[in-house]
Design an enzyme around this catalytic site. Structure first.
Site, PDB file in Angstrom:
ATOM      1  N   ASP B  35       0.831  -1.188   0.000  1.00 11.49           N
ATOM      2  CA  ASP B  35       0.000   0.000   0.000  1.00 11.49           C
ATOM      3  C   ASP B  35       0.874   1.249   0.000  1.00 11.49           C
ATOM      4  O   ASP B  35       2.062   1.190   0.307  1.00 11.49           O
ATOM      5  CB  ASP B  35      -0.890   0.009   1.246  1.00 11.49           C
ATOM      6  N   LYS B  56      -3.873   2.528  -2.481  1.00 13.49           N
ATOM      7  CA  LYS B  56      -5.112   3.213  -2.819  1.00 13.49           C
ATOM      8  C   LYS B  56      -5.101   4.573  -2.138  1.00 13.49           C
ATOM      9  O   LYS B  56      -5.147   4.669  -0.933  1.00 13.49           O
ATOM     10  CB  LYS B  56      -6.316   2.396  -2.361  1.00 13.49           C
ATOM     11  N   MET B 168      -7.817   7.263  10.640  1.00 18.54           N
ATOM     12  CA  MET B 168      -8.005   8.184   9.515  1.00 18.54           C
ATOM     13  C   MET B 168      -9.089   9.198   9.864  1.00 18.54           C
ATOM     14  O   MET B 168     -10.043   9.414   9.128  1.00 18.54           O
ATOM     15  CB  MET B 168      -8.355   7.384   8.255  1.00 18.54           C
TER      16      MET B 168
END
Lengths: 251, 251
Positions: B35, B56, B168
């Site tokens: 990632d 992503k 996040m």
């Protein structure tokens, strides 16, 4: 010269699941104070250190928390490099926070070395995801050792809105599963019991929430093994092949 | 000869927080699919492997999940030893469960190597306990990337009954903090924002829930750093000395 204390998470048991930093702190330790649940293979990584078992057991021998804190401070003040080794992660149901505060108050240099909590690693080693797109996007972790707090958090949850992990959950299995059923969780909600996560004796039971709530499931569980419950539809998304194949890959 | 896939948690970023097993899998890997958030120092542990960035990102380049899964299967069927490397733990907001199911369906041998989730390690590295006796005995983890799910879980909680971590969380900080205030959480509830947990750039803001809810706090936060929110009285039990002294001990 003052020593120092590293409050180190030992992970779920398998020494391969220690962090590099934990291994380094153990290798350099002069004294290791460890809990009862820390595996011998992990302690073997500190071959030169004096080892003190301060494991708090539900019954039997038991070292008071304040005694542990005083001992850490005394050893550090003697100039020792001390590792305080705790199963899992020291800051989730590990009372590492209390020890850190005591060390800070005493002016003893310390650090926290996080470890793999069995709350997360246990399900993962059984192939059980804790979140899964479109299925579960929240995780709730409680402990069977604090039933009141667990009930307070679980009861108001919208049924099915989170994956629930109950650490040390075997003895509270029936009442917590029944609580969720009373609160509107579907009897068909997927559930699992993971015992001795990461150890050679690791075992897993998988079924529904209503089966988890049945007292007679007890006969299928090891009464001596550390046990965690996992409840929620994400459990149904488990890729059951994981553990066995992991062993093949490792071999 | 069929290869295999190890779905490996890379932890929060500091390579010292990898597990021994993760390091071994990386050293043996022929291909690493990683990632965007995986630190270069971690990738350096797989020097011989071909590296494929399938990160992503919220904006910009983006590899579809199904493309990643097909690529894992194709590489394994070519006989490659593949590591699928994910920031944190692969089974908590990592979509590791989807990849495991795809591999199982394709008959590809795989294993899960759990990693330190920044949900737990981030607070610990700032000295913040997630549970603390008499203060908090439950942990709730949600993601700012799934606001609906986060709201659904947080709104019914009894105010103060758990420590909340929002992974996040920076972009949803104001609305989630305001939600908790509307739901009866005390404005004085302790709160923290941890950015770039475990990295040299790690930073921390500490304040109250009402301060966390203020839009102007934005100017004090790095808009590019991975960020997690921690909310609950356990945050007030933090031993603030931890990080700085940890560095001294490590030096």
């Amino acid at each position: 010269v003052i020593g120092s204390v590293a409050i180190v998470g030992a992970g779920p048991g398998d020494p391969e699941l220690l962090t590099l930093r934990a291994v380094r702190r153990l290798a350099a330790a002069e004294v290791v104070l460890h809990d009862a649940l820390v595996a011998p293979q992990v302690l073997a990584l500190a071959p030169q250190a004096r080892r003190i078992d301060v494991g708090k057991r539900a019954a039997g021998r038991r070292t008071e928390q304040v005694v542990i804190e005083r001992l850490l401070i005394r050893l550090a003040r003697r100039g020792q490099r001390v590792v305080r080794l705790k199963g899992g992660d020291p800051f989730i149901f590990g009372r590492g926070g209390e020890e850190a505060l005591a060390l800070a108050a005493a002016g003893v240099p310390f650090e926290i070395v996080p470890g793999l909590s069995s709350a997360l690693a246990g399900p993962a080693l059984c192939g059980i995801p804790l979140t899964h797109r479109g299925v579960s996007a929240a995780l709730v972790v409680v402990s069977g050792h604090d039933l009141g707090a667990a009930q307070q958090v679980l009861a108001p949850l919208l049924p099915g809105s989170a994956t629930i992990v109950v650490l040390m959950g075997r003895e509270r299995r029936v009442e917590l599963a029944q609580l969720l059923l009373r609160c509107g969780w579907s009897a068909q909600t997927a559930a699992a019991v993971v015992q001795s996560a990461s150890l050679p004796s690791q075992s897993e039971w998988r079924g529904s929430l209503s089966e988890l709530a049945e007292p007679q499931l007890r006969s299928q569980l090891d009464p001596a093994a550390p046990s965690l419950l996992v409840i929620g539809e994400a459990v149904a998304m488990a890729a059951t092949q994981a553990t066995a194949v992991g062993e093949k890959i490792a071999a």
